[in-house]
Structures are given as C-alpha cells and as structure tokens.
Design an enzyme around this catalytic site. Structure first.
Site, PDB file in Angstrom:
ATOM      1  N   ASP A  44       0.823  -1.213   0.000  1.00  0.00           N
ATOM      2  CA  ASP A  44       0.000   0.000   0.000  1.00  0.00           C
ATOM      3  C   ASP A  44       0.856   1.263   0.000  1.00  0.00           C
ATOM      4  O   ASP A  44       2.088   1.201   0.161  1.00  0.00           O
ATOM      5  CB  ASP A  44      -0.953  -0.004   1.210  1.00  0.00           C
ATOM      6  CG  ASP A  44      -0.283  -0.467   2.499  1.00  0.00           C
ATOM      7  OD1 ASP A  44       0.958  -0.454   2.565  1.00  0.00           O
ATOM      8  OD2 ASP A  44      -1.007  -0.826   3.447  1.00  0.00           O
ATOM      9  N   HIS A  47      -7.060  -5.201  10.444  1.00  0.00           N
ATOM     10  CA  HIS A  47      -6.979  -5.003   8.992  1.00  0.00           C
ATOM     11  C   HIS A  47      -5.659  -5.520   8.426  1.00  0.00           C
ATOM     12  O   HIS A  47      -4.658  -5.594   9.115  1.00  0.00           O
ATOM     13  CB  HIS A  47      -7.245  -3.539   8.591  1.00  0.00           C
ATOM     14  CG  HIS A  47      -6.151  -2.569   8.903  1.00  0.00           C
ATOM     15  ND1 HIS A  47      -6.330  -1.477   9.720  1.00  0.00           N
ATOM     16  CD2 HIS A  47      -4.868  -2.483   8.480  1.00  0.00           C
ATOM     17  CE1 HIS A  47      -5.218  -0.775   9.782  1.00  0.00           C
ATOM     18  NE2 HIS A  47      -4.303  -1.365   9.050  1.00  0.00           N
ATOM     19  N   GLU A 104      -9.643  -1.806   5.545  1.00  0.00           N
ATOM     20  CA  GLU A 104     -10.266  -1.459   6.814  1.00  0.00           C
ATOM     21  C   GLU A 104     -11.536  -2.287   7.043  1.00  0.00           C
ATOM     22  O   GLU A 104     -12.052  -2.908   6.104  1.00  0.00           O
ATOM     23  CB  GLU A 104     -10.608   0.034   6.795  1.00  0.00           C
ATOM     24  CG  GLU A 104      -9.384   0.945   6.653  1.00  0.00           C
ATOM     25  CD  GLU A 104      -8.581   1.078   7.936  1.00  0.00           C
ATOM     26  OE1 GLU A 104      -8.520   0.122   8.726  1.00  0.00           O
ATOM     27  OE2 GLU A 104      -8.008   2.158   8.157  1.00  0.00           O
ATOM     28  N   ASP A 135      -7.248  -3.063  14.442  1.00  0.00           N
ATOM     29  CA  ASP A 135      -8.641  -3.451  14.170  1.00  0.00           C
ATOM     30  C   ASP A 135      -8.706  -4.668  13.249  1.00  0.00           C
ATOM     31  O   ASP A 135      -9.739  -4.930  12.628  1.00  0.00           O
ATOM     32  CB  ASP A 135      -9.423  -2.263  13.576  1.00  0.00           C
ATOM     33  CG  ASP A 135      -8.776  -1.721  12.306  1.00  0.00           C
ATOM     34  OD1 ASP A 135      -7.777  -2.307  11.835  1.00  0.00           O
ATOM     35  OD2 ASP A 135      -9.268  -0.708  11.780  1.00  0.00           O
TER      36      ASP A 135
HETATM   37  C1  GLP Z   1      -0.860   0.244   8.477  1.00  0.00           C
HETATM   38  C2  GLP Z   1      -0.412  -0.558   7.266  1.00  0.00           C
HETATM   39  C3  GLP Z   1      -0.547  -2.045   7.507  1.00  0.00           C
HETATM   40  C4  GLP Z   1       0.106  -2.405   8.815  1.00  0.00           C
HETATM   41  C5  GLP Z   1      -0.569  -1.677   9.933  1.00  0.00           C
HETATM   42  C6  GLP Z   1      -0.004  -2.019  11.291  1.00  0.00           C
HETATM   43  O1  GLP Z   1      -2.229   0.371   8.544  1.00  0.00           O
HETATM   44  N1  GLP Z   1      -1.153  -0.207   6.098  1.00  0.00           N
HETATM   45  O2  GLP Z   1       0.044  -2.747   6.429  1.00  0.00           O
HETATM   46  O3  GLP Z   1       0.029  -3.805   9.014  1.00  0.00           O
HETATM   47  O4  GLP Z   1      -0.391  -0.285   9.701  1.00  0.00           O
HETATM   48  O5  GLP Z   1       1.108  -1.246  11.543  1.00  0.00           O
HETATM   49  P1  GLP Z   1       2.142  -1.552  12.690  1.00  0.00           P
HETATM   50  O6  GLP Z   1       2.930  -2.710  12.226  1.00  0.00           O
HETATM   51  O7  GLP Z   1       2.975  -0.307  12.790  1.00  0.00           O
HETATM   52  O8  GLP Z   1       1.371  -1.836  13.927  1.00  0.00           O
END
Ligand code: GLP
Length: 270
Positions: free
Chosen positions: A70, A141, A146, A139
């Site tokens: 992304d 995702h 989302e 959450d």
């Molecule tokens: C963002 C990214 C996800 C990632 C998530 C969790 O939303 N788009 O790909 O898994 O954050 O991030 P973190 O690993 O910093 O908790």
C-alpha cells in the site's frame, strides 16, 4: 493456518526472516521469487534480519521481485512518512535488489484507479505472488483493508478509519489530522491470491484483533480473518499478542508445531 508463537518480538522476527530466507534460497533459479511486502513497525525486525543475512552473505535479493501492499495518497516518494521512503530506508537501500524489480503503488498518480488496475496486471504478469508478508492493524486489517472491506477486494483506493489514523499518528508528530485520509492498497483478494501468506503480529495492542482473526468466524469487520480460507497461511507472533486467546488455543497451536518440528515438516498443519 499455522500460528507460531515465540517468547518475544526478536525471536518471532528472526524465525519469520529465516523462514522467508529459506524459501528464497531454495526457490527455482529459472524464475524470480515474487515477494509481497508490508510497512509499519511490525516487519522492522524481519527487515533488520534480512539486512544482516545479506551482509553476512547468506541471502541475496538478486532473484527477488517485490510488490508492496500500500501507499498513502498525496505523499511524494521522498516524504519521510511515505511507504516508498520507508522501504528504501529500512530495506532496499541495504540489500542487493535490482531497483527495477521493486513495485510500490504511486500515491501521487493523477489516475489512481488506473494505477491500481495496472498494479494488479503487473502482479499477474509476474505469475502471481509467491509469498505475501504482512502485518495487522489493531482493528484486524490487512494492508489498508479497513473493517467492512470486501473479502474479494482488489487493489483500489481506501479511506482510512479514525482508529488507523490514530494508530499511525505516531509517525506524523502524534497528530491524527496529519495522517493522509486515503491510500492505495492491494485488496483482500489480492493477498489471498498469493500462494503463501505470512503475517507478523506483536504486542498487547494487537491481542484483541488476533483473537478475532484466529478464534472467531470469517468476518469483513476483521479483514485478516480471511486467512482462515487460505490454504497456506502462517501467523508468527509474540506471547504478548496471544494475551486474549484461550489457553486451549495457545496450547493447541504450540502442540501441533512441536509435532511439525518432529516430522521435519516445513508446511505443518494448516
Ligand atoms: C498500516 C499498514 C498495515 C500495517 C498496519 C499495522 O495500517 N497499512 O500494512 O500492518 O499499519 O502497523 P504496525 O505494524 O505499525 O502496527
């Protein structure tokens, strides 16, 4: 699904990096290994291990092509919080990957829908993703899919939830208002098409989501629960992330992994 529980984040990251390195090193030499990659804090330990393995001469990315999950809309590649910048800074600048084999969605594209369509075509053109590494939002995702995202979704534009903006505010001077409100993201269906999916999860903040994803039903409100339908999915986590799981669930997955080690199986029970 395999759930591999390690005492702490460092051990979970080292195991995950070692597993992926083995997959890359043992892959056929006549075609590239197509690797899907995430950003966020969760994969940082794996990226550190990749860089170390590369510096020690144990892992080369010459035969690896990557597709990132992304990118924020509206951030240029050189913006320190763009996912382009993140990937160069934390991984690509330190390994021997050929720059033309790196694919990341362009969040500045004037034609974002076309950009998403071309991304799907590029993945298909490379023969699909061999292994998609991912993290998980608090959450539940995956990528930026989302709650409420279609479990068949493809690469597209998504609006971020307030929960995600608050979680990611730590990278934007602590201000959720500075977090871009939209992103380009691969879909749940795009991730599910990968021949193997590995998710790294750590910390108590993810415990509630991990419970929903592992113990509850497949549900678009926890998009990573799609993994229950994937034929080859691995969640690697630390003990903190298992805090909300039932004791019996933890024990079950630990038991079957002990058996998997005994029979030297790489695929384990799914
Ligand atoms: C963002 C990214 C996800 C990632 C998530 C969790 O939303 N788009 O790909 O898994 O954050 O991030 P973190 O690993 O910093 O908790």
């Amino acid at each position: 699904m395999r759930l591999i529980i390690h005492r702490d984040y460092e051990k979970a990251s080292a195991w995950a990096a070692g597993y992926i390195a083995d997959r890359i090193n043992s892959y056929r030499k006549d075609s590239p290994f197509i690797l899907g990659l995430p950003t966020g804090s969760s994969p940082l330990g794996i990226y550190r291990e990749f860089v170390k393995m590369h510096k020690d001469g144990k892992l080369s990315f010459k035969n690896v092509h990557t597709f990132n999950m992304d990118e924020y809309i509206g951030l240029t590649e050189d913006h320190p919080q763009s996912y382009h910048y993140f990937m160069m800074d934390n991984l690509f600048n330190h390994i021997d990957i050929d720059r033309k084999h790196i694919h990341i969605l362009d969040g500045m594209s004037k034609e974002p829908e076309k950009e998403c369509k071309l991304y799907e075509e590029a993945i298909a053109g490379e023969g699909g993703i061999e292994l998609f590494l991912g993290g998980m939002g608090s959450d539940g995702h995956i990528a930026f899919n989302e709650p409420g995202s279609s479990l068949n979704s493809r690469t597209r534009i998504k609006t971020l939830t307030e929960e995600t903006k608050s979680a990611n505010a730590r990278f934007f001077e602590g201000d959720p208002l500075k977090v871009p409100g939209t992103a380009l993201t691969v879909g749940v269906g795009t991730v599910m098409d990968a021949r193997e999916v590995m998710i790294i999860v750590n910390g108590r903040a993810k415990a509630r989501a991990l419970k929903a994803v592992v113990e509850e039903g497949i549900n678009h409100m926890w998009t990573l629960s799609c993994l229950q339908m994937h034929p080859k999915a691995i969640i690697v986590c630390d003990e903190d992330a298992t805090e909300e799981l039932k004791a019996g669930t933890v024990r079950y997955f630990k038991d079957i992994e002990k058996e998997a080690i005994k029979i030297h199986s790489c695929s384990g029970n799914q």
